[in-house]
Design a protein around this motif. Structure first.
Motif, short mmCIF file in Angstrom:
data_model
loop_
_atom_site.label_atom_id
_atom_site.label_comp_id
_atom_site.label_asym_id
_atom_site.label_seq_id
_atom_site.Cartn_x
_atom_site.Cartn_y
_atom_site.Cartn_z
N TYR A 17 58.03 22.39 55.92
CA TYR A 17 57.31 21.27 55.32
C TYR A 17 56.26 21.77 54.35
CZ TYR A 17 53.71 22.42 58.73
OH TYR A 17 52.77 23.08 59.48
N CYS A 19 52.48 20.37 52.83
CA CYS A 19 51.46 19.36 53.07
C CYS A 19 50.14 19.78 52.42
CB CYS A 19 51.26 19.13 54.57
SG CYS A 19 50.58 20.52 55.46
N SER A 20 49.24 18.82 52.35
CA SER A 20 47.90 19.10 51.87
C SER A 20 46.92 18.24 52.65
CB SER A 20 47.78 18.80 50.36
OG SER A 20 47.74 17.41 50.14
N ARG A 23 46.90 14.67 50.86
CA ARG A 23 48.10 13.83 50.81
C ARG A 23 48.92 13.86 52.09
NH1 ARG A 23 51.22 15.49 45.65
NH2 ARG A 23 52.58 13.82 46.37
N GLY A 24 48.56 14.68 53.06
CA GLY A 24 49.36 14.79 54.28
C GLY A 24 50.67 15.51 54.02
N VAL A 25 51.71 15.19 54.78
CA VAL A 25 53.02 15.82 54.60
C VAL A 25 53.67 15.22 53.36
CG1 VAL A 25 55.31 16.17 55.59
CG2 VAL A 25 53.30 16.27 57.07
N MET A 26 54.02 16.07 52.42
CA MET A 26 54.62 15.62 51.17
C MET A 26 56.13 15.82 51.15
SD MET A 26 51.72 17.09 48.57
CE MET A 26 51.76 18.73 49.30
N ALA A 28 59.47 17.36 53.85
CA ALA A 28 59.94 18.00 55.08
C ALA A 28 61.46 18.10 55.01
CB ALA A 28 59.52 17.19 56.30
N ARG A 57 51.57 8.37 58.01
CA ARG A 57 50.94 9.42 57.22
C ARG A 57 50.30 10.41 58.17
NH1 ARG A 57 46.41 9.78 52.54
NH2 ARG A 57 46.05 11.87 53.11
N ALA A 58 50.57 11.69 57.95
CA ALA A 58 50.00 12.73 58.80
C ALA A 58 48.48 12.79 58.61
CB ALA A 58 50.62 14.09 58.46
#
Length: 59
Positions: A17, A19-20, A23-26, A28, A57-58
């Motif tokens: 995955y 992520c940031s 933005r969370g998981v972008m 996967a 959203r993560a």
């Protein structure tokens, strides 16, 4: 645990995955791969995107 120590008959599904914090998981994906014994290089055989759950959203 290093992949090389796993028994050869064991099958794994790898989830990668991106992520940031903002933005969370972008992105996967799930995949299958093998570890080449001669150089310990991970060879990817197949991968597909995982579809995120709508509205999730993560943190």
């Amino acid at each position: 645990m290093p992949f090389a120590l796993l028994p050869p008959e064991l099958r794994l599904v790898i989830v990668a995955y991106a992520c940031s914090m903002e933005r969370g998981v972008m992105r996967a994906e799930w995949s299958s791969a093998e570890l080449r014994r001669e150089d310990r290089y991970l060879v990817w055989h197949h991968h597909e995107p995982l579809i995120p759950v709508a509205g999730h959203r993560a943190a």
